[in-house]
Design a protein around this motif. Sequence first.
Motif, PDB file in Angstrom:
ATOM      1  N   ALA A   1       6.575 -83.434 -22.681  1.00  0.00           N
ATOM      2  CA  ALA A   1       7.959 -84.310 -21.970  1.00  0.00           C
ATOM      3  C   ALA A   1       8.975 -83.667 -21.703  1.00  0.00           C
ATOM      4  O   ALA A   1       9.841 -84.402 -20.829  1.00  0.00           O
ATOM      5  CB  ALA A   1       7.040 -85.445 -21.791  1.00  0.00           C
ATOM      6  N   LEU A   2       9.828 -83.171 -23.185  1.00  0.00           N
ATOM      7  CA  LEU A   2      11.243 -82.922 -23.432  1.00  0.00           C
ATOM      8  C   LEU A   2      11.595 -82.107 -23.494  1.00  0.00           C
ATOM      9  O   LEU A   2      12.646 -81.869 -23.921  1.00  0.00           O
ATOM     10  CB  LEU A   2      11.272 -84.102 -24.999  1.00  0.00           C
ATOM     11  N   ALA A   3      10.120 -80.608 -23.351  1.00  0.00           N
ATOM     12  CA  ALA A   3      10.429 -79.768 -23.493  1.00  0.00           C
ATOM     13  C   ALA A   3      10.870 -79.062 -22.078  1.00  0.00           C
ATOM     14  O   ALA A   3      11.130 -79.353 -20.807  1.00  0.00           O
ATOM     15  CB  ALA A   3       9.111 -78.855 -23.470  1.00  0.00           C
ATOM     16  N   GLY A   4      11.843 -78.258 -21.952  1.00  0.00           N
ATOM     17  CA  GLY A   4      12.365 -77.294 -21.152  1.00  0.00           C
ATOM     18  C   GLY A   4      11.714 -76.653 -20.874  1.00  0.00           C
ATOM     19  O   GLY A   4       9.914 -76.226 -21.189  1.00  0.00           O
TER      20      GLY A   4
ATOM     21  N   GLN B   1      10.464 -73.834 -23.301  1.00  0.00           N
ATOM     22  CA  GLN B   1       9.798 -74.544 -24.642  1.00  0.00           C
ATOM     23  C   GLN B   1       7.964 -74.851 -24.157  1.00  0.00           C
ATOM     24  O   GLN B   1       7.315 -74.229 -24.891  1.00  0.00           O
ATOM     25  CB  GLN B   1      10.277 -76.110 -24.780  1.00  0.00           C
ATOM     26  N   LEU B   2       8.027 -75.160 -22.721  1.00  0.00           N
ATOM     27  CA  LEU B   2       7.136 -76.252 -22.436  1.00  0.00           C
ATOM     28  C   LEU B   2       5.658 -74.544 -22.367  1.00  0.00           C
ATOM     29  O   LEU B   2       4.824 -74.192 -22.839  1.00  0.00           O
ATOM     30  CB  LEU B   2       7.102 -76.055 -20.755  1.00  0.00           C
ATOM     31  N   GLU B   3       6.244 -72.960 -21.857  1.00  0.00           N
ATOM     32  CA  GLU B   3       5.881 -71.995 -22.067  1.00  0.00           C
ATOM     33  C   GLU B   3       4.957 -71.651 -23.584  1.00  0.00           C
ATOM     34  O   GLU B   3       3.988 -71.374 -23.939  1.00  0.00           O
ATOM     35  CB  GLU B   3       6.526 -71.049 -21.824  1.00  0.00           C
ATOM     36  N   GLU B   4       6.307 -71.789 -24.476  1.00  0.00           N
ATOM     37  CA  GLU B   4       5.724 -71.568 -26.172  1.00  0.00           C
ATOM     38  C   GLU B   4       4.068 -72.990 -26.478  1.00  0.00           C
ATOM     39  O   GLU B   4       3.442 -72.580 -26.630  1.00  0.00           O
ATOM     40  CB  GLU B   4       7.196 -71.730 -26.431  1.00  0.00           C
ATOM     41  N   LEU B   5       4.907 -73.847 -25.970  1.00  0.00           N
ATOM     42  CA  LEU B   5       3.496 -75.260 -25.885  1.00  0.00           C
ATOM     43  C   LEU B   5       2.306 -75.020 -25.749  1.00  0.00           C
ATOM     44  O   LEU B   5       1.540 -74.553 -25.957  1.00  0.00           O
ATOM     45  CB  LEU B   5       3.737 -76.589 -25.369  1.00  0.00           C
ATOM     46  N   LEU B   6       2.200 -74.497 -24.723  1.00  0.00           N
ATOM     47  CA  LEU B   6       1.097 -73.648 -23.752  1.00  0.00           C
ATOM     48  C   LEU B   6       0.808 -72.513 -24.856  1.00  0.00           C
ATOM     49  O   LEU B   6      -0.067 -72.945 -25.036  1.00  0.00           O
ATOM     50  CB  LEU B   6       1.049 -73.797 -22.240  1.00  0.00           C
ATOM     51  N   GLY B   7       1.560 -71.665 -25.054  1.00  0.00           N
ATOM     52  CA  GLY B   7       0.920 -70.546 -25.749  1.00  0.00           C
ATOM     53  C   GLY B   7       0.161 -71.008 -27.309  1.00  0.00           C
ATOM     54  O   GLY B   7      -0.115 -70.775 -27.950  1.00  0.00           O
TER      55      GLY B   7
END
Length: 973
Positions: A600-603, A606-612
């Motif tokens: 919820a706080l990711a740019g 960072q959201l791409e990296e969280l998906l990865g």
Amino acid sequence: MPSRAGRAEVGSVEFVGRSDSLALLAAARERARAGQPQRVLVEGPAGIGKTALVRRFLRDDTRAPDDSSAPDDSRVPDGTRVLYGAGEEAESQLAFGVLEQLLGRGGSEGAGSGRRPDAHAAGAELLEALDEAQGADGPEAPAPEIPALDTPAPDTLAPGTPVVALVLDDAQWADHPSLQALTFAVRRLRADRVIVLVVVREAQDPRLPDGLRRLFTSDDTVRVRLEGLAPAELTELGDEAGARGLTARAATRLHAHTGGNPLHVKALLEQEGTGLLEALGEPDVTPPAPKSFTALVLAKLAACSPAADALVCAAAVLGTHCAQADAWEVADEDLLAEERSGADLLTALEEAVHAGLLTETPGDPAVRFPHPLVHAAVYHQLGPSRRAALHLRAARTVRDPAQRLRHRALAATGPDPELAAELAALGRDFAAEGAWANAANQLAAAARLDADQGTYEQYTLESVECALLAGDVPDMGEAAQRIARFTPGGWRSYLLGRLSLFDLDRAEALLTDAWHRCDPAADPVLGARIAGQFAALHGSMAHGAEMAEWADLALRLAADDTAPDDTATDMIRVLRLNGLAMSGRAPEALAGLGPLPDPALAGPAQLEELLGRGTLREWTGDLTGAVRDLTGVFGACHGRAASFRVLAATALASAEYRAGRWDDAIVHTDLALSLAADTDQPHIALYCRMLATQVHAVRGAFGKAQAHARVARVYAGGGHLNPSLWAALAEAHLARAQGRPEDVVTALEPLLALAPRGDLEEPGTVSWADLLAEAWAALGDEKRAAQTLAPYEVLATRRGHHTALLAAARARGTLEAARGDTVAAERAFRSGLKHAGHVEAPLDRALLHLAYGGFLRRTGRRTKAGERLRTARDLLVRLDAPPDLERCERELAACGLASGERRPRNRGAALLTPQELAVARLVASGLTNRQVARELVISVKTVEYHLGRIFPKLGVDSRTRLAALLAAEESDT
């Protein structure tokens, strides 16, 4: 958009006829009032009375005939709330302009200026607006049952229950992003008190998106096709217009002459008066042709005072609706000083309203044209000089930067490189924010204003790229043909390669040419884009190492100070991480990520990296961590491009499938496929098709599984690696669940030839060698089984991948048992049990215990066989996996053991559908109805409807008790 209450016409002629059509609309509204959302298509040629019919349907009968009332943005006495929007030919390129009307945002500067990433985000915004219009506050009480489609009895339904009517008039002129957003929202209406009326000249109009057309021409849509009025109705129409004395014979002639088109008839009645009656009474006299609608409007405009004329013309330049203050300011320079007082300005507005040229509603700061044709007639009668002057004034008046530039562009009388550069800069700003639709429109406008061929082509290429990212390139072949005529260059080859990504050989050749023509040091923007597409291309070919290398290069180039912080892929970091995993470096990739914030706080990066990271965790066997990551990413990615959201939903469904959360997996596969269909890009969800086949197959829903597998096979026809792989796996998993080893072999054997072309054997990413080896063993071909299994075992051992080693051990045990080597089989199965202690995936563990138990039974060790089979049964009962559970029970029966009660330990959850279970779990987690709606991309009313079924099924009466029940059942698993 106010109109005269009780009237539905241009001018002062009353509405007549259409009783059958009104009855259809009334019945649809009553079904909507009962909670069954309705889709209505009103179609017919221009002037036939479509708008009149809809306005009559929505009219307020309790008002005096001369009261003003808007069909949109108002409530009528029966509780209907109307959201109204109308397409306008001159504004069809204004992204989300019609959506702004539907959302009730008046004023010229608002239209089309929203920085939305794409139509999906806009559709979710419209869905929320429909919830608000219904007064959806998220009650906990059960919702009423939805009646059948043929529910007739309006008097048995609650007449005071509010209904929302969403009206889109002249849909053929609406901007494409708004139509996509509408399609997205309407597809997600389930239990809403909403009736959606789309008014269009022809349902097959090519300007309508395919998705919208399919939705509004389906069997469950109410279709109202308007033809001309009958002669008797024309007589009534003549009476209402003051042309009394229209005989039956004259009415018949008038019908033959006009086709009964009300617009033409009314124009003639108003134009010719009694002269028309005389002409119709003389058989040898040909009645005059109706003047054009423009002539009618201009006649009214010519009769206006200079102040009213200036106001109407200024409003026409500002659009189909605008703020009164803006219209006054643009008109001001045309007025004499004595005409600028407040009273005189109001008199001018009143005059324009009385003439039928404008409408207004008390308390509403906007003025509107009663019909888009009125607006067009006024706008196009302006001479070039006056039109340009008014647009320049509008550019100084409106506050939105995008609208200011638009007016300056419309004022331009020839090429204007400086203005084109400003438009291009704004378009690139939109692109940097991911607002692809608006970016495409600005860049296309810039291209039209620049006479330099090279600059024109550059702006056009960037415009097409943005349209592609917005999912708004309906014919990629046509776009490619147009671009192919451009001067050869890096951007041209890059974009042609991107448009040809499903023709891998051609795409590779074009991207290679683009790379040779590009100097990445001098043009890192283009270099990053080409590298990003090479990464995607190698992903399509399952070349993990190359995929990661190109993605790394794209990121390095994008980090250049002169390049934007993106590569126009919206998922380049995911491609990099997936490439590393496909080439056996998943643990290394995970270790290199470092700490990441809450989704919820990711740019964006960072959201791409969280998906990865979520995908890597699934591939390395950490299913709990994968589901946690991917659930957060999916909940936080509403503002991303459609392709990113499809990937996020698919990745989450994949992790949920392996973790045994099959109801959730079904919900998210359905959602991913729906998102892909919304942008007419089904090819981006082929892995999801395979996944949907798997989960329906293990659930025993073979018909649904076969339907998904057939779609996957269609896309495999081109012989490309990934589509062929997903189609083969879909068919193989369906055949395995049905116990057809010969069909497993037929599906998977071609992969042996494809495997050397890509990383198809990497443990954790794709699992098929174990299935093929087991199938060949079952068919008695132990040699082929051993040849297939051995390389997989070696690689799984090298990677230390427990899930892959478990699957390999199961297949090895089955193979050795088929060979008659019971010692080797026993050793293999026991090895599998050791790995099972490190594996979360319940189906993999269940299938190991089932295979081991069957082996033990056949070797005469029934007691030990019973232990393994009972363990398998418990797992399969919890999963609700009927095909494998039936096999397990047959084995138990063969052991002489009772099969036990086939009852999942999650007793309450088993009563719910996958969609209900998804809603129940989110509600139990503490989310509000509106938050649940956003998470699942459905309406709040649909959430309320599901809760209305969930509560009685589970015997609870509050969210707290629901949460407690689900928590207790989860703890039992």
